[in-house]
Motif scaffolding. Structure first.
Motif, PDB file in Angstrom:
ATOM      1  N   GLY A   1       0.774  -1.235   0.000  1.00 42.06           N
ATOM      2  CA  GLY A   1       0.000   0.000   0.000  1.00 42.06           C
ATOM      3  C   GLY A   1       0.804   1.284   0.000  1.00 42.06           C
ATOM      4  O   GLY A   1       0.235   2.380  -0.004  1.00 42.06           O
ATOM      5  N   LEU A   2       2.139   1.181   0.000  1.00 40.50           N
ATOM      6  CA  LEU A   2       2.973   2.369  -0.039  1.00 40.50           C
ATOM      7  C   LEU A   2       3.043   2.864  -1.485  1.00 40.50           C
ATOM      8  O   LEU A   2       3.406   2.099  -2.383  1.00 40.50           O
ATOM      9  CB  LEU A   2       4.380   2.038   0.463  1.00 40.50           C
ATOM     10  N   SER A   3       2.698   4.113  -1.712  1.00 44.88           N
ATOM     11  CA  SER A   3       2.764   4.657  -3.073  1.00 44.88           C
ATOM     12  C   SER A   3       4.212   4.952  -3.439  1.00 44.88           C
ATOM     13  O   SER A   3       5.083   5.057  -2.568  1.00 44.88           O
ATOM     14  CB  SER A   3       1.931   5.929  -3.181  1.00 44.88           C
ATOM     15  N   LYS A   4       4.468   5.111  -4.736  1.00 40.53           N
ATOM     16  CA  LYS A   4       5.828   5.425  -5.182  1.00 40.53           C
ATOM     17  C   LYS A   4       6.256   6.795  -4.660  1.00 40.53           C
ATOM     18  O   LYS A   4       7.440   7.001  -4.353  1.00 40.53           O
ATOM     19  CB  LYS A   4       5.906   5.382  -6.703  1.00 40.53           C
ATOM     20  N   LYS A   5       5.319   7.698  -4.546  1.00 38.57           N
ATOM     21  CA  LYS A   5       5.626   9.025  -4.004  1.00 38.57           C
ATOM     22  C   LYS A   5       6.032   8.915  -2.535  1.00 38.57           C
ATOM     23  O   LYS A   5       6.996   9.556  -2.095  1.00 38.57           O
ATOM     24  CB  LYS A   5       4.408   9.939  -4.146  1.00 38.57           C
ATOM     25  N   GLU A   6       5.300   8.104  -1.774  1.00 39.30           N
ATOM     26  CA  GLU A   6       5.643   7.909  -0.364  1.00 39.30           C
ATOM     27  C   GLU A   6       6.977   7.190  -0.218  1.00 39.30           C
ATOM     28  O   GLU A   6       7.748   7.475   0.709  1.00 39.30           O
ATOM     29  CB  GLU A   6       4.540   7.102   0.335  1.00 39.30           C
ATOM     30  N   PHE A   7       7.255   6.277  -1.149  1.00 39.48           N
ATOM     31  CA  PHE A   7       8.526   5.554  -1.101  1.00 39.48           C
ATOM     32  C   PHE A   7       9.705   6.517  -1.268  1.00 39.48           C
ATOM     33  O   PHE A   7      10.663   6.477  -0.494  1.00 39.48           O
ATOM     34  CB  PHE A   7       8.553   4.486  -2.199  1.00 39.48           C
TER      35      PHE A   7
END
Length: 276
Positions: free
Chosen positions: A99-105
């Motif tokens: 559930g981690l978005s690429k932006k959050e990553f």
């Protein structure tokens, strides 16, 4: 943000190599204090390095941030390894599935870079303050806390450099190749500067090269050694004089901040484009 940082530091601390490098980095920063014990014996001339004013306020802020910046490679290895491990261990794919978005990553990685830069800056501030209070000939409050812009420059320098390393870690995927690319880029900037200077002159070469990423970071904190009274005295005796601008300038900070933004943006764009 707290959750993202917790995820990253759990990964780093559970990695033995990263843990050792982080601890070694901060131990080496404290070794700056060893300069106080270095003695030089040149013929009948005997002197201790600390007696030459390297720990005097406010010069100590310049000297210590310049020396400490050489140790940043330890954390650079941690950062590129952090990214290569994400690919080799496939944790990046698992994080996105969870559930981690690429932006959050990317944000989690950038926050780690910011925290490393902040902690390093605070650490150098404390080490320098303690050394200065012990060895400085000037302990007035106004003198102690002047020239603190070198700490700002140190923070920005680390932020830009670690962001570059983060981008290389994403771009190359392998830590050894990423570090190799970093070295090659340093060589490229050196060759580019040499060619421009050969075709023009030093002033034009400096004006152009200041916009290159590693050169821009290097320009934030100029070498401090020629500021020492002992060096100035020797130069005067042989008929030479140092006329150099040692200050930290806002446009130099801005250039590095722009590169930092570009590295993080490119890291996100690259990750967003890739099929993981």
């Amino acid at each position: 943000m707290k959750r993202l940082l917790q995820i990253e530091f759990i990964k780093l601390w559970n990695n033995r190599a990263s843990r050792i490098l982080i601890i070694a980095y901060f131990i080496l920063l404290t070794f700056i204090a060893l300069f106080a014990t270095i003695n030089f014996d040149i013929g009948e001339v005997h002197f201790q390095l600390a007696d030459q004013g390297i720990f005097n306020f406010p010069y100590i802020w310049h000297f210590n941030t310049y020396i400490a910046a050489f140790f940043k490679l330890f954390l650079a290895i941690v950062i590129v390894s952090m990214m290569s491990n994400e690919y080799s261990n496939k944790t990046i794919k698992q994080n996105l599935i969870d559930g981690l978005s690429k932006k959050e990553f990317i944000l989690s990685k950038f926050l780690t870079v910011v925290v490393f830069s902040v902690i390093s800056t605070v650490f150098i501030f404390v080490v320098s303050l303690v050394l200065g209070l012990f060895y400085s000939d000037y302990n007035e409050f106004s003198i102690i806390f002047s020239d603190l812009e070198y700490l700002i420059a140190f923070f920005v320098k680390l932020l830009g450099f670690f962001s570059f390393c983060l981008f290389l870690g994403i771009f190359v995927k392998r830590s050894a190749f990423a570090l190799g690319f970093l070295i090659l880029w340093q060589v490229f900037e050196g060759i580019f500067y040499g060619l421009v200077r050969w075709q023009t002159d030093g002033n034009i070469a400096n004006s152009i090269s200041q916009f290159l990423p590693l050169s821009a970071m290097s320009n934030l904190i100029k070498e401090p050694f020629s500021r020492l009274n002992a060096v100035q005295s020797v130069a005067n005796q042989i008929g030479e004089s140092y006329i150099k601008d040692y200050g930290v300038h806002w446009y130099e900070i801005l250039i590095v901040l722009l590169w930092t933004y570009l590295f993080i943006y490119l890291s996100y764009a690259l990750l967003k484009k890739r099929d993981l």
